[in-house]
Design a protein around this motif. Structure first.
Motif, PDB file in Angstrom:
ATOM      1  N   THR A  45       3.165  -0.416 -10.112  1.00  0.00           N
ATOM      2  CA  THR A  45       2.125  -1.425 -10.114  1.00  0.00           C
ATOM      3  C   THR A  45       1.596  -1.598  -8.691  1.00  0.00           C
ATOM      4  OG1 THR A  45       3.652  -3.243  -9.695  1.00  0.00           O
ATOM      5  CG2 THR A  45       3.300  -2.599 -12.010  1.00  0.00           C
ATOM      6  N   THR A  46       0.491  -2.330  -8.565  1.00  0.00           N
ATOM      7  CA  THR A  46      -0.090  -2.548  -7.238  1.00  0.00           C
ATOM      8  C   THR A  46       0.883  -3.272  -6.322  1.00  0.00           C
ATOM      9  OG1 THR A  46      -2.310  -2.653  -8.210  1.00  0.00           O
ATOM     10  CG2 THR A  46      -2.035  -3.545  -5.996  1.00  0.00           C
ATOM     11  N   VAL A  47       1.559  -4.280  -6.845  1.00  0.00           N
ATOM     12  CA  VAL A  47       2.526  -5.027  -6.030  1.00  0.00           C
ATOM     13  C   VAL A  47       3.668  -4.120  -5.594  1.00  0.00           C
ATOM     14  CG1 VAL A  47       4.181  -6.923  -6.039  1.00  0.00           C
ATOM     15  CG2 VAL A  47       1.936  -7.224  -7.113  1.00  0.00           C
ATOM     16  N   GLU A  48       4.168  -3.290  -6.507  1.00  0.00           N
ATOM     17  CA  GLU A  48       5.262  -2.372  -6.161  1.00  0.00           C
ATOM     18  C   GLU A  48       4.815  -1.354  -5.109  1.00  0.00           C
ATOM     19  OE1 GLU A  48       7.677  -2.359 -10.443  1.00  0.00           O
ATOM     20  OE2 GLU A  48       6.066  -0.925 -10.066  1.00  0.00           O
ATOM     21  N   ARG A  49       3.572  -0.869  -5.241  1.00  0.00           N
ATOM     22  CA  ARG A  49       3.039   0.060  -4.238  1.00  0.00           C
ATOM     23  C   ARG A  49       2.938  -0.617  -2.874  1.00  0.00           C
ATOM     24  NH1 ARG A  49      -2.506   1.524  -6.356  1.00  0.00           N
ATOM     25  NH2 ARG A  49      -2.755   2.381  -4.266  1.00  0.00           N
ATOM     26  N   PHE A  50       2.458  -1.871  -2.879  1.00  0.00           N
ATOM     27  CA  PHE A  50       2.300  -2.602  -1.632  1.00  0.00           C
ATOM     28  C   PHE A  50       3.646  -2.795  -0.942  1.00  0.00           C
ATOM     29  CE2 PHE A  50       1.697  -6.496   0.900  1.00  0.00           C
ATOM     30  CZ  PHE A  50       0.552  -6.151   1.595  1.00  0.00           C
ATOM     31  N   VAL A  51       4.650  -3.181  -1.708  1.00  0.00           N
ATOM     32  CA  VAL A  51       5.994  -3.372  -1.150  1.00  0.00           C
ATOM     33  C   VAL A  51       6.542  -2.060  -0.608  1.00  0.00           C
ATOM     34  CG1 VAL A  51       8.376  -3.968  -1.712  1.00  0.00           C
ATOM     35  CG2 VAL A  51       6.508  -5.354  -2.619  1.00  0.00           C
ATOM     36  N   ALA A  52       6.364  -0.970  -1.363  1.00  0.00           N
ATOM     37  CA  ALA A  52       6.914   0.324  -0.956  1.00  0.00           C
ATOM     38  C   ALA A  52       6.290   0.818   0.339  1.00  0.00           C
ATOM     39  CB  ALA A  52       6.710   1.339  -2.079  1.00  0.00           C
ATOM     40  N   VAL A  53       4.958   0.718   0.431  1.00  0.00           N
ATOM     41  CA  VAL A  53       4.298   1.249   1.622  1.00  0.00           C
ATOM     42  C   VAL A  53       4.587   0.373   2.836  1.00  0.00           C
ATOM     43  CG1 VAL A  53       2.090   0.037   1.273  1.00  0.00           C
ATOM     44  CG2 VAL A  53       2.115   2.202   2.483  1.00  0.00           C
ATOM     45  N   LEU A  54       4.692  -0.942   2.628  1.00  0.00           N
ATOM     46  CA  LEU A  54       5.008  -1.837   3.742  1.00  0.00           C
ATOM     47  C   LEU A  54       6.424  -1.578   4.253  1.00  0.00           C
ATOM     48  CD1 LEU A  54       3.912  -4.108   5.466  1.00  0.00           C
ATOM     49  CD2 LEU A  54       4.731  -5.745   3.769  1.00  0.00           C
ATOM     50  N   SER A  55       7.347  -1.336   3.326  1.00  0.00           N
ATOM     51  CA  SER A  55       8.739  -1.061   3.720  1.00  0.00           C
ATOM     52  C   SER A  55       8.853   0.226   4.514  1.00  0.00           C
ATOM     53  CB  SER A  55       9.624  -0.985   2.473  1.00  0.00           C
ATOM     54  OG  SER A  55       9.592  -2.203   1.747  1.00  0.00           O
ATOM     55  N   SER A  56       8.006   1.212   4.196  1.00  0.00           N
ATOM     56  CA  SER A  56       8.074   2.502   4.885  1.00  0.00           C
ATOM     57  C   SER A  56       7.523   2.436   6.303  1.00  0.00           C
ATOM     58  CB  SER A  56       7.313   3.565   4.092  1.00  0.00           C
ATOM     59  OG  SER A  56       5.915   3.312   4.124  1.00  0.00           O
ATOM     60  N   LEU A  57       6.772   1.375   6.613  1.00  0.00           N
ATOM     61  CA  LEU A  57       6.127   1.291   7.922  1.00  0.00           C
ATOM     62  C   LEU A  57       6.953   0.553   8.961  1.00  0.00           C
ATOM     63  CD1 LEU A  57       2.436   0.562   6.845  1.00  0.00           C
ATOM     64  CD2 LEU A  57       3.224   2.550   8.142  1.00  0.00           C
ATOM     65  N   VAL A  58       7.919  -0.240   8.514  1.00  0.00           N
ATOM     66  CA  VAL A  58       8.684  -1.048   9.464  1.00  0.00           C
ATOM     67  C   VAL A  58      10.071  -0.447   9.639  1.00  0.00           C
ATOM     68  CG1 VAL A  58       7.434  -3.151   8.879  1.00  0.00           C
ATOM     69  CG2 VAL A  58       9.510  -2.587   7.630  1.00  0.00           C
ATOM     70  N   ASP A  59      10.680  -0.747  10.775  1.00  0.00           N
ATOM     71  CA  ASP A  59      12.037  -0.261  11.000  1.00  0.00           C
ATOM     72  C   ASP A  59      13.037  -1.202  10.326  1.00  0.00           C
ATOM     73  OD1 ASP A  59      12.293  -2.502  12.655  1.00  0.00           O
ATOM     74  OD2 ASP A  59      11.684  -1.372  14.429  1.00  0.00           O
ATOM     75  N   GLY A  60      14.284  -0.854  10.402  1.00  0.00           N
ATOM     76  CA  GLY A  60      15.311  -1.604   9.681  1.00  0.00           C
ATOM     77  C   GLY A  60      15.512  -3.013  10.185  1.00  0.00           C
ATOM     78  N   ASP A  61      15.106  -3.314  11.428  1.00  0.00           N
ATOM     79  CA  ASP A  61      15.325  -4.636  11.998  1.00  0.00           C
ATOM     80  C   ASP A  61      14.201  -5.617  11.666  1.00  0.00           C
ATOM     81  OD1 ASP A  61      17.641  -3.698  13.161  1.00  0.00           O
ATOM     82  OD2 ASP A  61      16.590  -3.038  14.986  1.00  0.00           O
ATOM     83  N   TYR A  91      -3.193   4.254   6.279  1.00  0.00           N
ATOM     84  CA  TYR A  91      -2.600   4.091   7.608  1.00  0.00           C
ATOM     85  C   TYR A  91      -1.214   4.725   7.668  1.00  0.00           C
ATOM     86  CZ  TYR A  91      -0.483   1.933  11.695  1.00  0.00           C
ATOM     87  OH  TYR A  91       0.172   1.731  12.888  1.00  0.00           O
ATOM     88  N   THR A  92      -0.476   4.669   6.578  1.00  0.00           N
ATOM     89  CA  THR A  92       0.866   5.260   6.536  1.00  0.00           C
ATOM     90  C   THR A  92       0.806   6.757   6.789  1.00  0.00           C
ATOM     91  OG1 THR A  92       1.578   3.583   4.956  1.00  0.00           O
ATOM     92  CG2 THR A  92       2.941   5.543   5.132  1.00  0.00           C
ATOM     93  N   LEU A  93      -0.160   7.437   6.192  1.00  0.00           N
ATOM     94  CA  LEU A  93      -0.310   8.884   6.418  1.00  0.00           C
ATOM     95  C   LEU A  93      -0.588   9.168   7.890  1.00  0.00           C
ATOM     96  CD1 LEU A  93      -2.428   9.913   3.290  1.00  0.00           C
ATOM     97  CD2 LEU A  93      -0.003  10.360   3.708  1.00  0.00           C
ATOM     98  N   PHE A  94      -1.439   8.352   8.510  1.00  0.00           N
ATOM     99  CA  PHE A  94      -1.736   8.539   9.930  1.00  0.00           C
ATOM    100  C   PHE A  94      -0.495   8.267  10.780  1.00  0.00           C
ATOM    101  CE2 PHE A  94      -2.753   6.262  13.875  1.00  0.00           C
ATOM    102  CZ  PHE A  94      -3.396   7.273  14.588  1.00  0.00           C
TER     103      PHE A  94
END
Length: 427
Positions: A45-61, A91-94
């Motif tokens: 879903t859109t919300v799940e995609r948003f969460v997934a891509v946001l999680s991939s952009l930040v570090d563990g801290d 932006y994630t691809l970049f």
């Protein structure tokens, strides 16, 4: 064991009854039958995609505060969230090609992203929207954003100086009649509505196009239009209540005028589809059955000498008339469905010779159509009739007069003060 039925000679035409003429039409209203199934499209879903891509952009801290995320979803419409998700995925691809975590983004990285987007032929308005998404995401993380830094501002100024500020807009679906001094070219509302025909999907599409133009509706407003929201007036016109829109996220509401012609078209569609309450515009499933001629019962003499006897296959076959069954859904159409309706009716109008477009000109005109074309078309017709930008912005529920001027920039000069003063003098 039954063997294959083999005829001694082909059955003569005199042994067959012709296919009945015409077509049997059956309409199954909402809740009377299930719509034909479509192939499921697996995915998040859109919300799940948003969460997934946001999680991939930040570090563990770095973590997103739950309350920030929840309130961000509540404050934004589904369409806005979809756009933000797409921006963030780009932006994630970049960022994946750069060193370090994608967020937070430094001013230097954002400037490089702007250059990357410009190299991909993206326009300043699109890039500005993506920067706004990036700034919002930094807010979700509770960290300062470099989007407003002087380096990023200078990068955008340079971009606009190189490309200009004008952005590509949807082609307007104007009424089709010459209004004022501005001739109507290309696809028109009248041509698309004539191409709709009189079957059930055609009645729906004509009613949808007519209402979308009259009220200058955004696609989200078309999808949210309900039977209960349309009040018919004594003169045959109507008032449509809009509970919420892009510029009214808090739901203060607005009412828009609907022409008597549109009210009649909506009534025809509702009566044919047996819609009493709920969404006005719904999916219509179509089930077609081909007709075939009848055949008399076969006798033993009609079989080949070595054929087995199969009484079921030798029985008479009655002629069957062609039929079509329309199944009306319970829920509103989707944005993709409205986009498909506009393109389908435009292609039909071109095939019927209702527009003077061919070859490359036809492809360009088709490419310019979108779900926003009805709204743009009404704006352009209002400017052509001599209306000022202020009343137009009010009628179409824009928060800024500048937006109305942008959509009518080719027609607004013909109705401004100088044009009105000099039209009869400088001939």
């Amino acid at each position: 064991m039954k063997r294959k039925l083999v005829l001694a000679s082909p059955t003569s035409l005199s042994d067959r009854t012709p296919v009945p003429e015409g077509e049997v039409v059956t309409v199954l209203g909402p809740s009377e039958a299930r719509l034909p199934k479509r192939r499921a499209r697996p995915g998040l879903t859109t919300v799940e995609r948003f969460v997934a891509v946001l999680s991939s952009l930040v570090d563990g801290d770095t973590a997103v505060a739950k309350v920030n995320f929840t309130k961000a979803l509540e404050a934004r419409s589904p369409a806005t969230l979809r756009a933000m998700t797409c921006d963030l995925e780009g932006y994630t691809l970049f960022a994946s090609e750069q060193a370090g975590a994608g967020l937070p983004a430094s001013a230097e990285r954002i400037a490089e992203w702007i250059d990357h987007l410009e190299a991909s032929n993206q326009k300043p308005a699109t890039i500005a929207r993506k920067l706004a998404t990036l700034a919002t995401v930094h807010g979700l993380l509770g960290i300062p954003s470099a989007v407003s830094s002087s380096l990023v501002r200078d990068a955008m100024k340079g971009l606009r100086r190189r490309q200009g500020k004008a952005q590509r807009q949807a082609a307007g679906l104007r009424l089709g009649e010459a209004i004022g001094n501005a001739p109507v070219k290309g696809f028109t509302l009248a041509a698309l509505m004539e191409a709709c025909g009189t079957d059930l999907p055609g009645l729906r599409d004509a009613a949808l196009l007519s209402l979308g133009y009259d009220a200058g509706l955004r696609v989200s407003e078309i999808l949210e239009a309900r039977v209960e929201a349309l009040e018919v007036q004594d003169d045959g016109s109507g008032l449509l209540d809009i509970d919420r829109s892009k510029t009214d996220q808090e739901g203060q509401g607005a009412s828009v005028w609907v022409s008597p012609e549109t009210v009649r078209r909506i009534a025809l569609w509702r009566e044919a589809a047996a819609i009493r309450t709920g969404p006005l515009y719904r999916r219509v499933g179509v089930i077609r059955t081909k007709g075939h001629p009848g055949r008399r019962a076969l006798a033993i003499a009609d079989l080949a000498y070595n054929a087995g006897v199969d009484r079921e296959r030798m029985a008479a076959i009655p002629a069957r008339q062609a039929s079509v069954t329309y199944v009306v859904g319970d829920t509103a159409l989707t944005v993709a469905a409205v986009r498909s309706i506009i393109r389908k009716r435009a292609l039909a109008a071109a095939d019927m010779g209702l527009v003077d477009l061919m070859g490359e000109d036809l492809e360009i005109a088709l490419g310019g159509l979108s779900t926003h074309s009805l709204r743009v078309g009404l704006t352009q017709d209002l400017f052509a009739s001599g209306e000022d930008a202020g009343p137009i912005a009010q009628a179409l529920r824009w928060s800024s007069v500048g937006t109305a001027l942008r959509y009518g920039r080719r027609l607004a000069p013909a109705s401004n003060a100088a044009a009105r003063l000099l039209a009869g003098r400088r001939v």
